[in-house]
Scaffold this motif. Structure first.
Motif, PDB file in Angstrom:
ATOM      1  N   LEU A 155      45.002  46.482  24.662  1.00  0.00           N
ATOM      2  CA  LEU A 155      44.178  45.996  25.768  1.00  0.00           C
ATOM      3  C   LEU A 155      43.506  44.683  25.424  1.00  0.00           C
ATOM      4  CD1 LEU A 155      42.517  49.362  26.856  1.00  0.00           C
ATOM      5  CD2 LEU A 155      44.316  48.117  28.062  1.00  0.00           C
ATOM      6  N   SER A 156      43.233  44.457  24.153  1.00  0.00           N
ATOM      7  CA  SER A 156      42.578  43.228  23.725  1.00  0.00           C
ATOM      8  C   SER A 156      43.555  42.091  23.492  1.00  0.00           C
ATOM      9  CB  SER A 156      41.785  43.492  22.439  1.00  0.00           C
ATOM     10  OG  SER A 156      41.232  42.305  21.925  1.00  0.00           O
ATOM     11  N   ARG A 157      44.753  42.404  23.010  1.00  0.00           N
ATOM     12  CA  ARG A 157      45.668  41.356  22.585  1.00  0.00           C
ATOM     13  C   ARG A 157      46.728  40.991  23.625  1.00  0.00           C
ATOM     14  NH1 ARG A 157      42.080  40.312  19.770  1.00  0.00           N
ATOM     15  NH2 ARG A 157      42.079  40.187  17.496  1.00  0.00           N
ATOM     16  N   TYR A 158      46.998  41.853  24.581  1.00  0.00           N
ATOM     17  CA  TYR A 158      48.043  41.582  25.572  1.00  0.00           C
ATOM     18  C   TYR A 158      47.403  41.408  26.940  1.00  0.00           C
ATOM     19  CZ  TYR A 158      51.141  43.198  21.891  1.00  0.00           C
ATOM     20  OH  TYR A 158      51.787  43.366  20.685  1.00  0.00           O
ATOM     21  N   ARG A 159      47.777  40.335  27.604  1.00  0.00           N
ATOM     22  CA  ARG A 159      47.244  40.026  28.919  1.00  0.00           C
ATOM     23  C   ARG A 159      48.209  40.495  29.997  1.00  0.00           C
ATOM     24  NH1 ARG A 159      43.525  39.990  26.297  1.00  0.00           N
ATOM     25  NH2 ARG A 159      42.154  38.242  25.701  1.00  0.00           N
ATOM     26  N   SER A 160      47.683  41.213  30.969  1.00  0.00           N
ATOM     27  CA  SER A 160      48.489  41.714  32.072  1.00  0.00           C
ATOM     28  C   SER A 160      47.605  41.828  33.310  1.00  0.00           C
ATOM     29  CB  SER A 160      49.097  43.088  31.733  1.00  0.00           C
ATOM     30  OG  SER A 160      49.722  43.660  32.872  1.00  0.00           O
ATOM     31  N   ARG A 161      48.224  41.740  34.464  1.00  0.00           N
ATOM     32  CA  ARG A 161      47.440  41.864  35.691  1.00  0.00           C
ATOM     33  C   ARG A 161      46.925  43.279  35.893  1.00  0.00           C
ATOM     34  NH1 ARG A 161      52.043  41.503  40.470  1.00  0.00           N
ATOM     35  NH2 ARG A 161      53.413  43.170  39.687  1.00  0.00           N
ATOM     36  N   PHE A 162      47.484  44.226  35.147  1.00  0.00           N
ATOM     37  CA  PHE A 162      47.030  45.607  35.255  1.00  0.00           C
ATOM     38  C   PHE A 162      45.963  45.963  34.227  1.00  0.00           C
ATOM     39  CE2 PHE A 162      51.522  45.605  36.630  1.00  0.00           C
ATOM     40  CZ  PHE A 162      51.339  46.003  37.958  1.00  0.00           C
ATOM     41  N   SER A 163      45.644  45.029  33.336  1.00  0.00           N
ATOM     42  CA  SER A 163      44.690  45.348  32.267  1.00  0.00           C
ATOM     43  C   SER A 163      43.302  45.655  32.816  1.00  0.00           C
ATOM     44  CB  SER A 163      44.609  44.183  31.271  1.00  0.00           C
ATOM     45  OG  SER A 163      45.846  43.982  30.622  1.00  0.00           O
ATOM     46  N   ARG A 164      42.797  44.787  33.685  1.00  0.00           N
ATOM     47  CA  ARG A 164      41.446  45.018  34.212  1.00  0.00           C
ATOM     48  C   ARG A 164      41.371  46.266  35.078  1.00  0.00           C
ATOM     49  NH1 ARG A 164      36.727  42.662  34.270  1.00  0.00           N
ATOM     50  NH2 ARG A 164      35.316  42.930  36.034  1.00  0.00           N
ATOM     51  N   PRO A 165      42.318  46.485  36.029  1.00  0.00           N
ATOM     52  CA  PRO A 165      42.258  47.761  36.766  1.00  0.00           C
ATOM     53  C   PRO A 165      42.343  48.981  35.860  1.00  0.00           C
ATOM     54  CG  PRO A 165      43.724  46.221  37.871  1.00  0.00           C
ATOM     55  CD  PRO A 165      43.373  45.606  36.563  1.00  0.00           C
ATOM     56  N   TYR A 166      43.149  48.871  34.792  1.00  0.00           N
ATOM     57  CA  TYR A 166      43.244  49.995  33.863  1.00  0.00           C
ATOM     58  C   TYR A 166      41.912  50.227  33.150  1.00  0.00           C
ATOM     59  CZ  TYR A 166      44.797  52.840  29.942  1.00  0.00           C
ATOM     60  OH  TYR A 166      44.924  53.838  29.015  1.00  0.00           O
ATOM     61  N   LEU A 167      41.264  49.126  32.712  1.00  0.00           N
ATOM     62  CA  LEU A 167      39.977  49.251  32.043  1.00  0.00           C
ATOM     63  C   LEU A 167      38.918  49.809  32.989  1.00  0.00           C
ATOM     64  CD1 LEU A 167      39.780  45.996  29.896  1.00  0.00           C
ATOM     65  CD2 LEU A 167      39.790  48.350  29.063  1.00  0.00           C
ATOM     66  N   MET A 168      38.955  49.391  34.240  1.00  0.00           N
ATOM     67  CA  MET A 168      37.991  49.930  35.195  1.00  0.00           C
ATOM     68  C   MET A 168      38.244  51.410  35.439  1.00  0.00           C
ATOM     69  SD  MET A 168      36.046  47.410  35.712  1.00  0.00           S
ATOM     70  CE  MET A 168      35.042  48.166  36.983  1.00  0.00           C
ATOM     71  N   GLY A 169      39.526  51.809  35.441  1.00  0.00           N
ATOM     72  CA  GLY A 169      39.839  53.220  35.580  1.00  0.00           C
ATOM     73  C   GLY A 169      39.364  54.030  34.384  1.00  0.00           C
ATOM     74  N   VAL A 170      39.519  53.439  33.179  1.00  0.00           N
ATOM     75  CA  VAL A 170      39.026  54.110  31.973  1.00  0.00           C
ATOM     76  C   VAL A 170      37.513  54.267  32.037  1.00  0.00           C
ATOM     77  CG1 VAL A 170      38.696  53.817  29.491  1.00  0.00           C
ATOM     78  CG2 VAL A 170      40.933  53.410  30.501  1.00  0.00           C
ATOM     79  N   LEU A 171      36.814  53.209  32.471  1.00  0.00           N
ATOM     80  CA  LEU A 171      35.368  53.274  32.564  1.00  0.00           C
ATOM     81  C   LEU A 171      34.921  54.255  33.641  1.00  0.00           C
ATOM     82  CD1 LEU A 171      32.774  52.059  31.391  1.00  0.00           C
ATOM     83  CD2 LEU A 171      32.855  50.344  33.198  1.00  0.00           C
TER      84      LEU A 171
END
Length: 275
Positions: A92-108
């Motif tokens: 999540l820190s090293r790879y950039r993707s358009r799904f990274s932020r939605p995934y992080l928000m889902g985790v939170l």
């Protein structure tokens, strides 16, 4: 006559004083009641201070075995949480993707779910797979419940480690896992310390999960065995409860005191990328 700014400052000071007193009064009661053989709900100095309350609770059944169970349960769950959070935070820190932020928000978002909402299906699942009344099964669930917020914190700390240091390790022949373990995680010492302390404290004070998943009295942690001081008819051994509470808080205080030095050091990466 007081100026408007002075009145605002005075009101803020009074509000802060009220908040400080709301935290201080329970702590004062705890300290005073622990040495009072006739302790009640009032904050009053004991007529004759005594250590009888500590002597009464310092037994294998009341304190030592539950505390050991808590250390094994929370320590194992914390170690599992840190290991899984580091492995999950790395991509999540090293790879950039358009799904990274939605995934992080889902985790939170999963951290907002009340634990009581999932305990019924979890209990049924544990019964089916024979994990009920097992310390490792309870530790696994506690680590899983704490993992989302740990991933979020770990990812934010990992973002502060320059990628050039990792790339230098790759140039020297290290794999991604070796770079993570030997380069990134050592530089994240303060961050890992914060996540470790936070996770351990949250698990140490968790009552509901071990109360539901552990059935044998000899496996109960201290957070559950504290109910032995509450009688069936509203009678409470306040003095022994206060003494046990002080002993129960000691491991967390010691953990913070031992590793708090690393919290103020920062990452100290200045000059690490020269050359």
């Amino acid at each position: 006559m007081l100026t408007r700014r002075t009145r605002h400052r005075l009101a803020a000071d009074l509000a802060l004083l009220a908040v400080a007193l709301s935290f201080a009064v329970p702590l004062v009661w705890l300290l005073v009641s622990s040495v009072d053989s006739e302790a009640g709900l009032r904050v009053a100095a004991p007529a004759s201070p005594t250590t009888d309350n500590f002597s009464a609770v310092l037994t294998d059944e009341i304190t030592f075995r539950p505390m050991l169970n808590s250390l094994l349960l929370c320590g194992g769950a914390t170690a599992l949480t840190i290991a899984c959070a580091a492995l999950a935070a790395y991509p999540l820190s090293r790879y950039r993707s358009r799904f990274s932020r939605p995934y992080l928000m889902g985790v939170l978002f999963t951290t907002c779910l009340p634990i009581t909402a999932v305990m019924v299906p979890v209990y049924g699942l544990f019964v089916r797979i024979d994990l009920i009344d097992t310390v490792y099964g309870t530790a696994l669930f506690m680590a899983t419940a704490q993992l989302p917020f740990a991933i979020w914190l770990m990812k934010n700390f990992m973002d502060g480690v320059p990628t050039v240091l990792e790339e230098a390790a790759w140039t020297d022949g290290a794999s991604r896992l070796q770079a993570l373990v030997r380069v990134i995680l050592p530089l994240m010492g303060p961050g890992i310390t914060v996540v470790t302390i936070y996770s351990f404290i949250m698990m140490w004070g968790n009552f509901f999960v071990p109360f539901m998943l552990l059935l044998s009295p000899e496996q109960l942690p201290a957070s559950v065995s504290i109910f032995t001081f509450f009688g069936n008819y509203g009678q409470v051994a306040y003095g022994q409860l206060a003494a046990f509470s002080i002993l129960y808080s000691t491991p967390v205080i010691l953990l913070y005191a031992l590793i708090s030095r690393r919290l103020g050091g920062g990452f100290a990466l200045g000059g690490a990328v020269k050359g």
